[in-house]
Design an enzyme around this catalytic site. Sequence first.
Site, PDB file in Angstrom:
ATOM      1  N   ASP A 106      -2.023  -6.485  -3.243  1.00 29.10           N
ATOM      2  CA  ASP A 106      -0.592  -6.713  -3.128  1.00 29.10           C
ATOM      3  C   ASP A 106      -0.264  -7.922  -3.999  1.00 29.10           C
ATOM      4  O   ASP A 106      -1.111  -8.403  -4.759  1.00 29.10           O
ATOM      5  CB  ASP A 106      -0.170  -6.911  -1.673  1.00 29.10           C
ATOM      6  N   PRO A 137      -7.732  -3.827  -1.458  1.00 31.30           N
ATOM      7  CA  PRO A 137      -6.293  -3.603  -1.322  1.00 31.30           C
ATOM      8  C   PRO A 137      -5.548  -4.694  -2.094  1.00 31.30           C
ATOM      9  O   PRO A 137      -5.789  -5.887  -1.889  1.00 31.30           O
ATOM     10  CB  PRO A 137      -6.038  -3.738   0.181  1.00 31.30           C
ATOM     11  N   PHE A 184      -7.852 -13.877   0.569  1.00 29.38           N
ATOM     12  CA  PHE A 184      -6.536 -13.687   1.170  1.00 29.38           C
ATOM     13  C   PHE A 184      -6.349 -14.636   2.344  1.00 29.38           C
ATOM     14  O   PHE A 184      -5.322 -15.313   2.451  1.00 29.38           O
ATOM     15  CB  PHE A 184      -6.372 -12.229   1.621  1.00 29.38           C
ATOM     16  N   HIS A 238       0.132 -11.003  -3.294  1.00 27.98           N
ATOM     17  CA  HIS A 238      -0.682 -12.191  -2.994  1.00 27.98           C
ATOM     18  C   HIS A 238      -2.067 -12.082  -3.638  1.00 27.98           C
ATOM     19  O   HIS A 238      -2.563 -13.044  -4.229  1.00 27.98           O
ATOM     20  CB  HIS A 238      -0.812 -12.388  -1.486  1.00 27.98           C
ATOM     21  N   LYS A 282      -2.254   0.746  -1.502  1.00 25.47           N
ATOM     22  CA  LYS A 282      -2.751  -0.438  -0.792  1.00 25.47           C
ATOM     23  C   LYS A 282      -3.143  -0.071   0.641  1.00 25.47           C
ATOM     24  O   LYS A 282      -4.201  -0.476   1.129  1.00 25.47           O
ATOM     25  CB  LYS A 282      -1.693  -1.535  -0.786  1.00 25.47           C
TER      26      LYS A 282
END
Length: 132
Positions: free
Chosen positions: A23, A21, A72, A25, A4
């Site tokens: 993660d 990236p 995001f 979320h 990431k």
Amino acid sequence: VGRKVADCVALFSLDQTACVPVDVHVWNIACRDFDRSLASTKSLTPTVYNRVGQLFESEYGPYAGWAHSLFFAAELPTFRALLPRKLQAAMAQYAEQEKKRKQAIKTKSKSKSVIKGASKPPPKRKKKSKAK
């Protein structure tokens, strides 16, 4: 450096606009907006990481990384209020569904452990040896 972080550096510093990236979320965003079957996986494995990136790339092409950044940011409470009300409602509905799904899994898991514990015989006690 993890994947990431490497993808963050590539996206934000090396002009690799297709890098996504991923993660937890971003994984949840992909579950909600692209492929709900991803929610059935228990963790963010390398295979899931790749799949999330592919979903963003197939939808947004060479700017998948920047699209990821917008999604995001939209998740943050500060910006969520700026989204259309219909989208806010859809996000809230999905969050509630996920909460219920996770609670059902947790409840099911607890009931299995209670049943397993009830079916085990009590542990055997060691006999004390007599000292002579």
